[in-house]
Design a protein around this motif. Sequence first.
Motif, PDB file in Angstrom:
ATOM      1  N   ARG A 183     -42.106 -21.001  -9.870  1.00 24.45           N
ATOM      2  CA  ARG A 183     -41.501 -19.912  -9.109  1.00 24.45           C
ATOM      3  C   ARG A 183     -39.992 -20.095  -9.100  1.00 24.45           C
ATOM      4  O   ARG A 183     -39.480 -21.194  -8.831  1.00 24.45           O
ATOM      5  CB  ARG A 183     -42.055 -19.943  -7.674  1.00 24.45           C
ATOM      6  N   TRP A 184     -39.257 -19.006  -9.382  1.00 20.15           N
ATOM      7  CA  TRP A 184     -37.789 -19.099  -9.368  1.00 20.15           C
ATOM      8  C   TRP A 184     -37.287 -18.997  -7.935  1.00 20.15           C
ATOM      9  O   TRP A 184     -37.461 -17.986  -7.254  1.00 20.15           O
ATOM     10  CB  TRP A 184     -37.181 -17.999 -10.231  1.00 20.15           C
ATOM     11  N   SER A 242     -32.015 -17.595 -28.402  1.00 16.37           N
ATOM     12  CA  SER A 242     -32.349 -18.187 -27.110  1.00 16.37           C
ATOM     13  C   SER A 242     -31.551 -19.469 -26.892  1.00 16.37           C
ATOM     14  O   SER A 242     -31.008 -20.059 -27.830  1.00 16.37           O
ATOM     15  CB  SER A 242     -33.845 -18.467 -27.022  1.00 16.37           C
ATOM     16  N   PHE A 243     -31.487 -19.905 -25.642  1.00 13.21           N
ATOM     17  CA  PHE A 243     -30.759 -21.102 -25.258  1.00 13.21           C
ATOM     18  C   PHE A 243     -31.436 -21.706 -24.043  1.00 13.21           C
ATOM     19  O   PHE A 243     -32.407 -21.139 -23.518  1.00 13.21           O
ATOM     20  CB  PHE A 243     -29.291 -20.775 -24.956  1.00 13.21           C
ATOM     21  N   ALA A 244     -30.956 -22.851 -23.602  1.00 13.60           N
ATOM     22  CA  ALA A 244     -31.569 -23.555 -22.467  1.00 13.60           C
ATOM     23  C   ALA A 244     -30.591 -23.661 -21.312  1.00 13.60           C
ATOM     24  O   ALA A 244     -29.521 -24.267 -21.447  1.00 13.60           O
ATOM     25  CB  ALA A 244     -32.032 -24.944 -22.887  1.00 13.60           C
ATOM     26  N   MET A 245     -30.942 -23.081 -20.181  1.00 15.00           N
ATOM     27  CA  MET A 245     -30.171 -23.266 -18.961  1.00 15.00           C
ATOM     28  C   MET A 245     -30.652 -24.540 -18.274  1.00 15.00           C
ATOM     29  O   MET A 245     -31.851 -24.838 -18.267  1.00 15.00           O
ATOM     30  CB  MET A 245     -30.338 -22.070 -18.023  1.00 15.00           C
ATOM     31  N   ALA A 246     -29.720 -25.298 -17.716  1.00 12.14           N
ATOM     32  CA  ALA A 246     -30.072 -26.520 -16.998  1.00 12.14           C
ATOM     33  C   ALA A 246     -30.632 -26.168 -15.626  1.00 12.14           C
ATOM     34  O   ALA A 246     -30.123 -25.281 -14.941  1.00 12.14           O
ATOM     35  CB  ALA A 246     -28.837 -27.412 -16.855  1.00 12.14           C
ATOM     36  N   GLY A 247     -31.682 -26.893 -15.223  1.00 14.38           N
ATOM     37  CA  GLY A 247     -32.280 -26.618 -13.924  1.00 14.38           C
ATOM     38  C   GLY A 247     -32.855 -27.857 -13.266  1.00 14.38           C
ATOM     39  O   GLY A 247     -32.909 -28.942 -13.862  1.00 14.38           O
ATOM     40  N   LEU A 248     -33.278 -27.689 -12.032  1.00 16.61           N
ATOM     41  CA  LEU A 248     -33.984 -28.713 -11.264  1.00 16.61           C
ATOM     42  C   LEU A 248     -35.280 -28.105 -10.764  1.00 16.61           C
ATOM     43  O   LEU A 248     -35.354 -26.912 -10.485  1.00 16.61           O
ATOM     44  CB  LEU A 248     -33.151 -29.171 -10.061  1.00 16.61           C
ATOM     45  N   TRP A 249     -36.322 -28.948 -10.641  1.00 17.83           N
ATOM     46  CA  TRP A 249     -37.601 -28.433 -10.153  1.00 17.83           C
ATOM     47  C   TRP A 249     -38.120 -29.289  -9.002  1.00 17.83           C
ATOM     48  O   TRP A 249     -37.680 -30.402  -8.788  1.00 17.83           O
ATOM     49  CB  TRP A 249     -38.626 -28.348 -11.279  1.00 17.83           C
ATOM     50  N   GLU A 250     -39.065 -28.721  -8.275  1.00 15.76           N
ATOM     51  CA  GLU A 250     -39.608 -29.392  -7.090  1.00 15.76           C
ATOM     52  C   GLU A 250     -41.051 -28.975  -6.850  1.00 15.76           C
ATOM     53  O   GLU A 250     -41.475 -27.887  -7.259  1.00 15.76           O
ATOM     54  CB  GLU A 250     -38.753 -29.043  -5.862  1.00 15.76           C
ATOM     55  N   LEU A 251     -41.823 -29.844  -6.189  1.00 16.89           N
ATOM     56  CA  LEU A 251     -43.159 -29.511  -5.706  1.00 16.89           C
ATOM     57  C   LEU A 251     -43.141 -29.534  -4.189  1.00 16.89           C
ATOM     58  O   LEU A 251     -42.634 -30.480  -3.576  1.00 16.89           O
ATOM     59  CB  LEU A 251     -44.204 -30.507  -6.214  1.00 16.89           C
ATOM     60  N   ASN A 252     -43.698 -28.509  -3.577  1.00 12.46           N
ATOM     61  CA  ASN A 252     -43.749 -28.403  -2.117  1.00 12.46           C
ATOM     62  C   ASN A 252     -45.190 -28.132  -1.683  1.00 12.46           C
ATOM     63  O   ASN A 252     -45.845 -27.238  -2.231  1.00 12.46           O
ATOM     64  CB  ASN A 252     -42.828 -27.277  -1.640  1.00 12.46           C
ATOM     65  N   LYS A 270     -45.873 -28.020   1.842  1.00 20.03           N
ATOM     66  CA  LYS A 270     -45.797 -27.618   3.249  1.00 20.03           C
ATOM     67  C   LYS A 270     -45.644 -26.115   3.447  1.00 20.03           C
ATOM     68  O   LYS A 270     -45.966 -25.598   4.520  1.00 20.03           O
ATOM     69  CB  LYS A 270     -44.613 -28.320   3.928  1.00 20.03           C
ATOM     70  N   ALA A 271     -45.154 -25.427   2.438  1.00 19.44           N
ATOM     71  CA  ALA A 271     -44.815 -24.016   2.608  1.00 19.44           C
ATOM     72  C   ALA A 271     -45.949 -23.062   2.248  1.00 19.44           C
ATOM     73  O   ALA A 271     -45.882 -21.876   2.554  1.00 19.44           O
ATOM     74  CB  ALA A 271     -43.583 -23.673   1.777  1.00 19.44           C
ATOM     75  N   SER A 272     -46.988 -23.555   1.597  1.00 16.89           N
ATOM     76  CA  SER A 272     -48.086 -22.674   1.201  1.00 16.89           C
ATOM     77  C   SER A 272     -49.129 -22.585   2.300  1.00 16.89           C
ATOM     78  O   SER A 272     -49.292 -23.501   3.112  1.00 16.89           O
ATOM     79  CB  SER A 272     -48.741 -23.172  -0.086  1.00 16.89           C
ATOM     80  N   ASP A 273     -49.872 -21.488   2.315  1.00 17.66           N
ATOM     81  CA  ASP A 273     -50.881 -21.270   3.350  1.00 17.66           C
ATOM     82  C   ASP A 273     -52.043 -22.251   3.235  1.00 17.66           C
ATOM     83  O   ASP A 273     -52.655 -22.626   4.242  1.00 17.66           O
ATOM     84  CB  ASP A 273     -51.417 -19.832   3.270  1.00 17.66           C
ATOM     85  N   PRO A 292     -49.862 -27.204  -3.937  1.00 13.80           N
ATOM     86  CA  PRO A 292     -48.462 -27.407  -4.318  1.00 13.80           C
ATOM     87  C   PRO A 292     -47.824 -26.136  -4.894  1.00 13.80           C
ATOM     88  O   PRO A 292     -48.445 -25.411  -5.664  1.00 13.80           O
ATOM     89  CB  PRO A 292     -48.544 -28.504  -5.387  1.00 13.80           C
ATOM     90  N   ILE A 293     -46.594 -25.887  -4.502  1.00 12.72           N
ATOM     91  CA  ILE A 293     -45.804 -24.794  -5.073  1.00 12.72           C
ATOM     92  C   ILE A 293     -44.730 -25.419  -5.943  1.00 12.72           C
ATOM     93  O   ILE A 293     -43.890 -26.179  -5.462  1.00 12.72           O
ATOM     94  CB  ILE A 293     -45.142 -23.934  -3.983  1.00 12.72           C
ATOM     95  N   ALA A 294     -44.774 -25.117  -7.225  1.00 13.84           N
ATOM     96  CA  ALA A 294     -43.751 -25.605  -8.146  1.00 13.84           C
ATOM     97  C   ALA A 294     -42.640 -24.563  -8.224  1.00 13.84           C
ATOM     98  O   ALA A 294     -42.902 -23.388  -8.468  1.00 13.84           O
ATOM     99  CB  ALA A 294     -44.346 -25.855  -9.526  1.00 13.84           C
TER     100      ALA A 294
END
Length: 249
Positions: free
Chosen positions: A65-66, A134-144, A146-149, A153-155
């Motif tokens: 999810r963005w 195409s190209f690659a944008m730099a990013g960070l990711w996380e698993l949560n 606590k926020a889902s019903d 895990p929400i990635a």
Amino acid sequence: MCGRFTLRTSLADLRQLFFPQDDPDVFSAAIQSVLNQPRYNIAPTQSVAVIRQLDGDAPEFAAMRWGFIPNWADDVAIGARMINARSETIDEKRSFKNAFQNQRCLIPADGYYEWQKAGSVKQPYFLHQPDDASFAMAGLWELNTKASDDSSPIASFTVITTAANSVTGKIHDRMPVILDNKDFDAWLDPSFHDTSSLKKHLTAAAEDFFEITAVSRRVNHVANDGPECIEPVTPKPEGPKTTQATLFD
């Protein structure tokens, strides 16, 4: 900032860019469902295919999810405020510090949008390579969890931005960080913790990397996700001057 982007590249071309030595079946069925058609208007909260690497594993595509949702957050709404992370402070901010150490990712794209005030309206511009590669944008990711019903895990992920170069800066003062192919391995490797060296690569792309085209305001509406979003237009007279709808040679 980067608030909308495109990914129209074929699976074959994505594999060639990111996994040139791997099996042609690198795309799982789940990822193919995310990448099964060209995307002309990818927006926050939508599911996006990103590339990550888990400890001990090879890089892989994953649907996320963005809008970054920190692991301590208990509401997904926070992600709407974290679609971008400033390169200058990602090693200091509570939300991003750990992810910068261990959970970096690549976001495949082939263009992104910015808006500029032109009289009474905001004129959208499409920033893309001259050959639309195409190209690659730099990013960070996380698993949560606590926020889902249902505590599943929400990635989620965020796009890292930096100060714009002299060309893109005429539209907006920030731009996404574009990583060079040779930096992919170190960026994705979760065991590589020399973040001071990684930060040196979080700079603006070369001035000739992007071509800037004034496009239809259809892109303003998230429901519009077709080629009409990148249709060139001539901006209103009070907007920036263009030649054949493409700015800045």
